[in-house]
Design an enzyme around this catalytic site. Structure first.
Site, mmCIF file in Angstrom:
data_model
loop_
_atom_site.group_PDB
_atom_site.id
_atom_site.type_symbol
_atom_site.label_atom_id
_atom_site.label_comp_id
_atom_site.label_asym_id
_atom_site.label_seq_id
_atom_site.Cartn_x
_atom_site.Cartn_y
_atom_site.Cartn_z
ATOM 1 N N LYS A 23 0.860 -1.192 0.000
ATOM 2 C CA LYS A 23 0.000 0.000 0.000
ATOM 3 C C LYS A 23 0.894 1.239 0.000
ATOM 4 O O LYS A 23 1.812 1.355 0.796
ATOM 5 C CB LYS A 23 -0.880 0.001 1.257
ATOM 6 N N ASP A 36 -13.100 0.878 3.246
ATOM 7 C CA ASP A 36 -12.236 1.738 4.054
ATOM 8 C C ASP A 36 -12.646 1.696 5.523
ATOM 9 O O ASP A 36 -12.402 2.641 6.272
ATOM 10 C CB ASP A 36 -12.232 3.180 3.555
#
Length: 420
Positions: A202, A331
């Site tokens: 990420k 998220d």
């Protein structure tokens, strides 16, 4: 490696209906034979001796759902203080993740990508530890694809000292914890995550709505740094997910060869078309534009959210219309863990059919993580099976009422009425 499980008898799982995700049709009846961790037959003509019959009644069987952006180490019912990211020590944070993992699994999400710690851990990859504990059967949770620490520049999005506006030299963070500047450091940061168990990388390619890092969507890493991150990950066989909002930053991430854009809230039409051309995935996290609570954020961040969120919803609609490969991601804890299905409702609101939304959380998500062993109810695939009432092709909202959860042939939820 998972520990050997006590052999279980075969299970014949019956229900009123099941979804053929590829054909987009409900099959009456749902009838699966499960042996060990896998589905071995659909509508079997015969079953082995000793098979356990489990009839779930008037429900629809679906493949286990997948959420491609969570952070199980943050959030939870007691997530009241904005200082949790700097107050929880690694042990408390890991226990927080255990509770969130169980909640996520029981909501019908049997696979997740955990996209990057942004807390001080002394270089420990807590999501890798969580994955190991789940795989070993010590705790309940979904299959986890861990990212370790998110890679971000000093003062960038997901630099926790930026979130909390800490003074200099308070809570120093290391390259191993993802704070990396320049080509040499970002390569080292990626290599460290991979060495210690990350299965996806990420990177914060742009700032975010909830970070004090300049105009919304501003690019944070240079083109050279983004290329280096993608190069390191790809040579190790891993994909890269980029937190990325602004059009210029999304374009830079695409040019660097990054595989998946998280959010993409301000991407323009030409950039979306480029994503279609290159087959780049988008994890739109579009429900947070409806459901994220920003009431306690700083006034300037509330103003940024008020500007960006309506534009983000429009971008997701255009991405769907253009045929971008959109995978489901929430998220969480931007929305609460265990409420992951709300993303499916939001995707339908933005223009997806219920079937397309279900594919975003099954077959498309499986393609994103290169998992050919899940996402469908077919012989030879993992027995990740959930059940919902009614017809999810007519009402995607039934995915919020999961009645039954099986992961790898083990039952983790079986109730008449779903309760959190």
């Amino acid at each position: 490696m998972p520990r050997p499980r006590t052999p279980q008898p075969p299970v014949r799982l019956r229900a009123a209906r099941m979804l053929d995700i590829d054909k987009g049709e409900l099959v009456e009846r749902g009838d699966l034979l499960i042996e060990g961790e896998h589905i071995t037959a659909v509508a079997p003509a015969t079953v082995p001796p000793g098979t356990v019959e489990l009839d779930l009644g008037d429900v629809t069987l679906l493949p286990g759902l997948m959420d491609m952006e969570v952070n199980l180490l943050l959030g939870g019912p007691d997530h009241r203080s904005p200082l949790n990211p700097v107050q929880d020590d690694p042990a408390v944070r890991t226990l927080r993740a255990v509770a969130n993992a169980r909640r996520t699994l029981r909501a019908g999400f049997t696979t997740v990508r955990n996209l990057g710690l942004f807390v001080q851990t002394g270089g420990l990859l807590l999501d890798v530890a969580l994955k190991k504990a789940i795989d070993l059967g010590w705790v309940e949770g979904p299959r986890v694809v861990p990212a370790g620490h998110a890679i971000t520049p000093t003062g960038g999005h997901l630099d926790p000292t930026m979130f909390q506006a800490l003074a200099p030299h308070i809570m120093p963070l290391t390259v191993e914890e993802g704070i990396a500047n320049g080509v040499a450091e970002v390569r080292k940061a990626v290599r460290y995550q991979i060495k210690h168990g990350a299965r996806v990388i990420k990177v914060c390619a742009s700032n975010g709505v909830m970070s004090h890092t300049g105009p919304a969507g501003a690019q944070q890493y240079s083109d050279e740094e983004l290329h280096a991150i993608a190069d390191e990950a790809h040579r190790a066989g891993l994909k890269v997910a980029a937190h990325c909002m602004g059009d210029r930053a999304v374009r830079a991430a695409l040019d660097a060869g990054i595989d998946c854009i998280e959010h993409g809230f301000l991407a323009g039409d030409e950039t979306l078309d480029l994503m279609v051309e290159r087959g780049t995935f988008l994890v739109a996290t579009t429900y947070i534009a409806d459901g994220m609570d920003v009431s306690k954020a700083a006034p300037e961040l509330q103003a940024k959210a008020a500007d960006v969120f309506p534009r983000a919803k429009a971008t997701t609609r255009r991405a769907i219309e253009r045929g971008v490969r959109v995978a489901c991601g929430t998220d969480a804890p931007a929305i609460p863990h265990g409420r992951n299905a709300r993303e499916l409702l939001a995707l339908v609101d933005r223009g997806m059919t219920p079937l397309a939304a279900l594919r975003a959380a099954t077959t498309t998500a499986a393609a994103l993580i290169d998992a050919e062993d899940r996402g469908r109810l077919e012989p030879g695939l993992l027995a990740d099976v959930i059940a919902v009432p009614g017809d999810p092709l007519a009402d995607i909202g039934v995915t919020e009422d999961v009645r039954f959860v099986m992961k790898g042939g083990q039952v983790f939820r079986h109730e008449e009425t779903a309760r959190s």
